[in-house]
Design an enzyme around this catalytic site. Structure first.
Site, PDB file in Angstrom:
ATOM      1  N   LYS A   1       0.846  -1.205   0.000  1.00  0.00           N
ATOM      2  CA  LYS A   1       0.000   0.000   0.000  1.00  0.00           C
ATOM      3  C   LYS A   1       0.874   1.245   0.000  1.00  0.00           C
ATOM      4  O   LYS A   1       1.747   1.396   0.845  1.00  0.00           O
ATOM      5  CB  LYS A   1      -0.916   0.059   1.221  1.00  0.00           C
ATOM      6  CG  LYS A   1      -1.904   1.226   1.086  1.00  0.00           C
ATOM      7  CD  LYS A   1      -2.715   1.485   2.340  1.00  0.00           C
ATOM      8  CE  LYS A   1      -2.084   2.515   3.249  1.00  0.00           C
ATOM      9  NZ  LYS A   1      -1.988   3.859   2.670  1.00  0.00           N
TER      10      LYS A   1
ATOM     11  N   GLU B   1      10.033  -0.009  10.668  1.00  0.00           N
ATOM     12  CA  GLU B   1      11.020   1.073  10.626  1.00  0.00           C
ATOM     13  C   GLU B   1      10.245   2.328  10.990  1.00  0.00           C
ATOM     14  O   GLU B   1       9.429   2.812  10.209  1.00  0.00           O
ATOM     15  CB  GLU B   1      11.645   1.138   9.235  1.00  0.00           C
ATOM     16  CG  GLU B   1      13.031   1.747   9.245  1.00  0.00           C
ATOM     17  CD  GLU B   1      12.967   3.256   9.164  1.00  0.00           C
ATOM     18  OE1 GLU B   1      12.869   3.901  10.244  1.00  0.00           O
ATOM     19  OE2 GLU B   1      13.002   3.784   8.058  1.00  0.00           O
TER      20      GLU B   1
ATOM     21  N   GLU C   1       9.123  13.683  17.868  1.00  0.00           N
ATOM     22  CA  GLU C   1       9.533  13.757  16.472  1.00  0.00           C
ATOM     23  C   GLU C   1       8.658  14.793  15.770  1.00  0.00           C
ATOM     24  O   GLU C   1       7.450  14.619  15.659  1.00  0.00           O
ATOM     25  CB  GLU C   1       9.368  12.390  15.807  1.00  0.00           C
ATOM     26  CG  GLU C   1       9.863  12.395  14.381  1.00  0.00           C
ATOM     27  CD  GLU C   1       9.779  11.033  13.722  1.00  0.00           C
ATOM     28  OE1 GLU C   1       8.761  10.354  13.881  1.00  0.00           O
ATOM     29  OE2 GLU C   1      10.757  10.661  13.037  1.00  0.00           O
TER      30      GLU C   1
HETATM   31  P1  ADP Z   1       3.244   9.422   8.536  1.00  0.00           P
HETATM   32  O1  ADP Z   1       3.070  10.238   9.778  1.00  0.00           O
HETATM   33  O2  ADP Z   1       4.620   9.350   8.007  1.00  0.00           O
HETATM   34  O3  ADP Z   1       2.164   9.641   7.510  1.00  0.00           O
HETATM   35  P2  ADP Z   1       1.864   7.065   9.244  1.00  0.00           P
HETATM   36  O4  ADP Z   1       2.365   6.028  10.159  1.00  0.00           O
HETATM   37  O5  ADP Z   1       0.631   7.807   9.604  1.00  0.00           O
HETATM   38  O6  ADP Z   1       3.115   7.978   9.022  1.00  0.00           O
HETATM   39  O7  ADP Z   1       1.629   6.490   7.789  1.00  0.00           O
HETATM   40  C1  ADP Z   1       2.501   5.577   7.168  1.00  0.00           C
HETATM   41  C2  ADP Z   1       1.688   4.596   6.359  1.00  0.00           C
HETATM   42  O8  ADP Z   1       0.836   3.892   7.262  1.00  0.00           O
HETATM   43  C3  ADP Z   1       0.758   5.235   5.327  1.00  0.00           C
HETATM   44  O9  ADP Z   1       0.737   4.416   4.165  1.00  0.00           O
HETATM   45  C4  ADP Z   1      -0.577   5.213   6.025  1.00  0.00           C
HETATM   46  O10 ADP Z   1      -1.664   5.158   5.111  1.00  0.00           O
HETATM   47  C5  ADP Z   1      -0.486   3.912   6.794  1.00  0.00           C
HETATM   48  N1  ADP Z   1      -1.405   3.835   7.947  1.00  0.00           N
HETATM   49  C6  ADP Z   1      -1.873   4.839   8.717  1.00  0.00           C
HETATM   50  N2  ADP Z   1      -2.701   4.369   9.667  1.00  0.00           N
HETATM   51  C7  ADP Z   1      -2.746   3.016   9.505  1.00  0.00           C
HETATM   52  C8  ADP Z   1      -3.424   1.952  10.184  1.00  0.00           C
HETATM   53  N3  ADP Z   1      -4.199   2.187  11.220  1.00  0.00           N
HETATM   54  N4  ADP Z   1      -3.206   0.697   9.754  1.00  0.00           N
HETATM   55  C9  ADP Z   1      -2.389   0.447   8.717  1.00  0.00           C
HETATM   56  N5  ADP Z   1      -1.747   1.402   8.029  1.00  0.00           N
HETATM   57  C10 ADP Z   1      -1.911   2.673   8.401  1.00  0.00           C
END
Ligand code: ADP
Length: 484
Positions: free
Chosen positions: A168, A242, A379
């Site tokens: 994704k 990570e 962060e």
């Molecule tokens: P950032 O703050 O760098 O956007 P996130 O951790 O929010 O970091 O997002 C990183 C990835 O995780 C994105 O692809 C986002 O769509 C996905 N993501 C966010 N929330 C969830 C969740 N609850 N379950 C799985 N993937 C998620």
């Protein structure tokens, strides 16, 4: 989205807009994938797994090498897509990222013959050996800050090891990864690589929870990383995470030099708006050099040319989106309100003029900081650096380690003994001495503490993260068959 070799919309027909944060304009529309799309992608990946795992490793490697060559021809369109959707400057960030993604495919393509097991001398009459077998369907979820590079870093080792994948993209930056997938699909059997676009709590969560996904590889925030680990624990699926960082940069008094100042600018990833988990965002400067060093650093940071990410002259682009921009502004606001914080350069973003047309935030440095400030503990994922004074080595190491993160660290000194002593005591997955560059294929990269689990970028990371070991023990001493 790419599912089973076909380019498809979401089953619901819903879409998401993609914004150029440098201009606040919509530049594309992608499908908004849901659980039903994840199901279709996982079914395709499961079906493709049996045949893909049986392809001889070096033949899989050759496919990755062909993808690398094709990607090298597509660096410009990928760089353009990355700069447009992430706001990262094309010259300093987007083009190098596109090139690095191709290089990652080349690196792992050459490692396919290293998927070896071992022979263990248990007993003279027993043959015991291990095999490195693929795990199955890998679910990968990536963020927006270096989308194409991070996609390559998941896809190349996982596929090299014989797994299939459902990946994704981040909702803010899917376009470059879709371009990469388009190139890769020309060489891969249908279903080996499936790429979905969608929101985290919809599409991402469905991947994290999918019972047929046998391994999860996630890059993103620590809070989402925890939810991925919780979801994986339900079915005891292995995870690689990570996550975030609040990395220290420790400057010794003998390092008050221009090359160190330049190194700090690089380590802080100012030219990526510091939207990097390895950003050296806590600067520990020895008291003897605090003021003169800071003065040079402020000059260097303020001289960075901020502006349109697509302009070749730009050093530093825009923050990814309004939410993140507001969050960064909130931290700057907090720093400005702290009575004991001194603003050395930067400050709140422009409210008029060309830089108000995108999410542009000036490189900002607060001095006289305390390691206990929220600015020094959380962060920020934006160009806000905190400079903290230190006196003796034990004190600076204690402060550097006083964080729940442990991703990267930087040590600056001409005294290599002193620098290495410090490097060995700092709690971080990656310490750089006298440089602040980005990761290179071949090194094992990843975090300690709440910065993550597992490593990326290396042969060992491919073996540990994307294969499982099977032991086979054979009795060589079976009795002779009974006489007829
Ligand atoms: P950032 O703050 O760098 O956007 P996130 O951790 O929010 O970091 O997002 C990183 C990835 O995780 C994105 O692809 C986002 O769509 C996905 N993501 C966010 N929330 C969830 C969740 N609850 N379950 C799985 N993937 C998620």
């Amino acid at each position: 989205m790419l599912i089973n070799g076909q380019w498809t919309d979401a089953l619901s027909g819903e879409t998401l807009d993609v914004e150029n944060p440098g201009r606040k304009t919509i530049v594309g529309t992608v499908p908004r994938g849901h659980g039903e799309d994840v199901d279709a992608a996982v079914n395709a990946a499961s079906k493709a797994f049996d045949a893909w795992r049986k392809v001889a490793p070096r033949d899989r490697g050759k496919i990755l090498l062909s993808i690398a060559t094709a990607l090298e021809q597509q660096v410009e369109p990928m760089a353009l897509a990355i700069a447009t959707e992430t706001g990262n400057a094309i010259r300093t960030q987007a083009r190098p990222e596109a090139g690095a993604a191709a290089d990652i495919f080349r690196f792992f393509g050459g490692l396919a013959s290293e998927l070896k097991g071992e022979q263990i001398p248990l007993n003279e009459n027993m043959l015991s050996y291990s095999r490195r077998e693929p795990i199955g369907v890998v679910g990968a979820i990536i963020p927006w800050n270096a989308p194409v590079l991070l996609a390559a870093l998941k896809i190349a080792p996982a596929l090299c090891a014989g797994n299939t994948m459902v990946l994704k993209t981040a909702e803010d930056a899917p376009l470059g990864v879709l371009l990469l997938a388009r190139v890769a699909q020309e060489f891969l059997p249908d279903g080996v690589l499936n790429v979905l676009t969608g929101l985290g709590h919809e599409c991402g969560a469905a991947i994290a929870e999918h019972p047929q996904i046998r391994k999860l590889s996630f890059t993103g925030s620590t809070s989402v990383g925890k939810s991925i680990m919780r979801a994986a624990s339900d079915r005891i699926a292995p995870v690689s995470l990570e996550l975030g960082g609040k990395s220290p940069s420790i400057v010794f008094p003998d390092a008050n030099e221009d090359w160190v100042v330049d190194g700090i600018v690089t380590a802080m990833r100012f030219t990526r708006q510091s939207q990097s988990c390895t950003a050296g965002s806590r600067l520990f400067l020895h008291e003897d050099i605090f003021e003169p060093f800071l003065e040079k650093l402020a000059g260097r940071a303020a001289a960075l040319k901020m502006g349109d990410p697509l302009d070749e002259a730009t050093d530093m682009g825009a923050i990814i989106n309004k939410k993140q921009f507001d969050k960064v502004c909130g931290y700057i606001d907090e720093g400005l309100a702290l009575p004991d914080a001194r603003l050395v350069t930067g400050g709140m973003p422009d409210t008029e003029g060309p830089l108000s047309e995108g999410y542009f935030s000036h490189p900002t440095i607060f001095a006289d900081g305390s390691n206990d400030w929220r600015l020094a503990r959380e962060e920020i994922f934006g160009p806000v650096l905190v400079a903290i004074k230190w006196r003796d080595e034990a004190e600076v190491i204690r402060m550097a380690n006083d964080s729940h993160y442990g991703l990267a660290a930087f040590v600056w000194s001409r005294d290599i003994g002193q620098a290495l002593r410090t490097a060995h005591q700092v709690e971080a997955g990656w310490v750089q001495v006298n440089q602040g560059i980005g990761q290179l294929p071949g090194q094992s990269y990843g975090g300690t503490k709440q910065s993550g689990i597992g490593r990326e970028y290396s042969l060992e990371s491919m073996l540990d993260s994307f294969t499982q070991k099977k032991s086979v023990t054979v009795n060589l001493d079976i009795p002779a068959p009974p006489a007829p």
